[in-house]
Design a protein around this motif. Structure first.
Motif, short mmCIF file in Angstrom:
data_model
loop_
_atom_site.label_atom_id
_atom_site.label_comp_id
_atom_site.label_asym_id
_atom_site.label_seq_id
_atom_site.Cartn_x
_atom_site.Cartn_y
_atom_site.Cartn_z
N UNK A 161 0.59 66.11 36.07
CA UNK A 161 1.83 65.46 36.52
C UNK A 161 2.70 65.50 35.32
N UNK A 162 4.03 66.05 35.77
CA UNK A 162 5.09 66.07 35.02
C UNK A 162 6.06 64.80 34.94
N UNK A 163 6.03 63.97 36.18
CA UNK A 163 6.70 62.97 36.11
C UNK A 163 6.30 61.97 37.28
N UNK A 164 6.52 60.58 37.20
CA UNK A 164 5.95 59.97 38.26
C UNK A 164 4.71 59.49 38.13
N UNK A 165 4.23 58.79 39.29
CA UNK A 165 2.74 58.27 39.01
C UNK A 165 1.98 58.28 40.42
N UNK A 166 0.77 58.50 40.18
CA UNK A 166 -0.18 58.71 41.48
C UNK A 166 -1.06 57.40 41.05
N UNK A 167 -1.50 56.86 42.54
CA UNK A 167 -2.34 56.02 42.62
C UNK A 167 -3.60 56.52 43.50
N UNK A 168 -4.79 56.03 42.94
CA UNK A 168 -6.20 56.19 43.67
C UNK A 168 -6.32 54.69 44.37
N UNK A 169 -6.84 54.96 45.62
CA UNK A 169 -7.19 53.63 46.52
C UNK A 169 -8.20 53.93 47.40
N UNK A 170 -9.01 52.67 47.71
CA UNK A 170 -9.97 52.66 48.49
C UNK A 170 -9.50 51.84 49.60
N UNK A 171 -9.87 51.91 50.74
CA UNK A 171 -9.58 51.18 51.79
C UNK A 171 -10.95 50.25 52.42
N UNK A 172 -11.03 49.12 52.55
CA UNK A 172 -12.13 48.48 52.96
C UNK A 172 -12.24 48.70 54.57
N UNK A 173 -13.60 48.17 55.21
CA UNK A 173 -13.92 48.06 56.33
C UNK A 173 -12.78 47.39 57.30
N UNK A 174 -11.99 46.49 56.45
CA UNK A 174 -11.25 45.59 57.09
C UNK A 174 -9.89 46.37 57.28
N UNK A 175 -9.57 47.23 56.39
CA UNK A 175 -8.58 47.88 56.24
C UNK A 175 -7.50 47.65 55.12
N UNK A 176 -8.10 46.97 54.33
CA UNK A 176 -7.52 46.31 53.05
C UNK A 176 -7.21 47.51 51.95
N UNK A 177 -6.20 47.74 51.34
CA UNK A 177 -6.11 48.55 50.25
C UNK A 177 -6.53 48.15 48.96
N UNK A 178 -7.26 48.98 48.17
CA UNK A 178 -7.67 48.35 46.75
C UNK A 178 -7.30 49.45 45.92
N UNK A 179 -6.50 49.04 44.89
CA UNK A 179 -6.07 50.03 44.00
C UNK A 179 -7.36 50.35 42.95
N UNK A 180 -7.59 51.54 42.68
CA UNK A 180 -8.56 51.96 41.78
C UNK A 180 -7.92 52.47 40.28
N UNK A 181 -7.29 53.43 40.44
CA UNK A 181 -6.60 53.94 39.10
C UNK A 181 -5.11 54.16 39.49
N UNK A 182 -4.16 54.15 38.38
CA UNK A 182 -2.93 54.66 38.29
C UNK A 182 -2.97 55.51 37.32
N UNK A 183 -2.40 56.95 37.66
CA UNK A 183 -2.39 57.88 36.94
C UNK A 183 -0.66 58.05 36.41
N UNK A 184 -0.47 58.55 35.23
CA UNK A 184 0.94 58.80 34.84
C UNK A 184 1.13 60.02 34.12
N UNK A 185 2.15 60.52 33.74
CA UNK A 185 2.33 62.09 33.19
C UNK A 185 1.67 62.02 31.96
N UNK A 186 1.09 63.28 31.80
CA UNK A 186 0.35 63.62 30.77
C UNK A 186 -0.77 62.57 30.20
#
Length: 65
Positions: A40-65
């Motif tokens: 990553x040079x700029x911005x943010x990337x998120x890692x998510x899991x989705x439950x069986x019900x379709x709910x989004x759960x944030x696991x990690x947020x990555x930032x540059x360097x």
């Protein structure tokens, strides 16, 4: 991060194709075979899991360097 490390990382990754993605783009899907890495040079990337019900759960947020 140490300036020397940043310089070495930038020097290494400048030899490879750069990509731009928009907010909301999916970069890697669960069933993808991964044969590359992202730097990553700029911005943010998120890692998510989705439950069986379709709910989004944030696991990690990555930032540059």
């Amino acid at each position: 991060m140490n300036a020397d490390v940043v310089s070495k990382l930038n020097s290494f990754f400048c030899n490879y194709k750069s990509e731009e993605h928009k907010k909301g783009d999916t970069l890697i899907r669960p069933d993808d075979e991964i044969s590359y890495i992202y730097f990553l040079k700029s911005g943010f990337v998120g890692q998510y899991f989705f439950t069986e019900n379709g709910n989004k759960i944030g696991v990690h947020i990555f930032k540059p360097m």
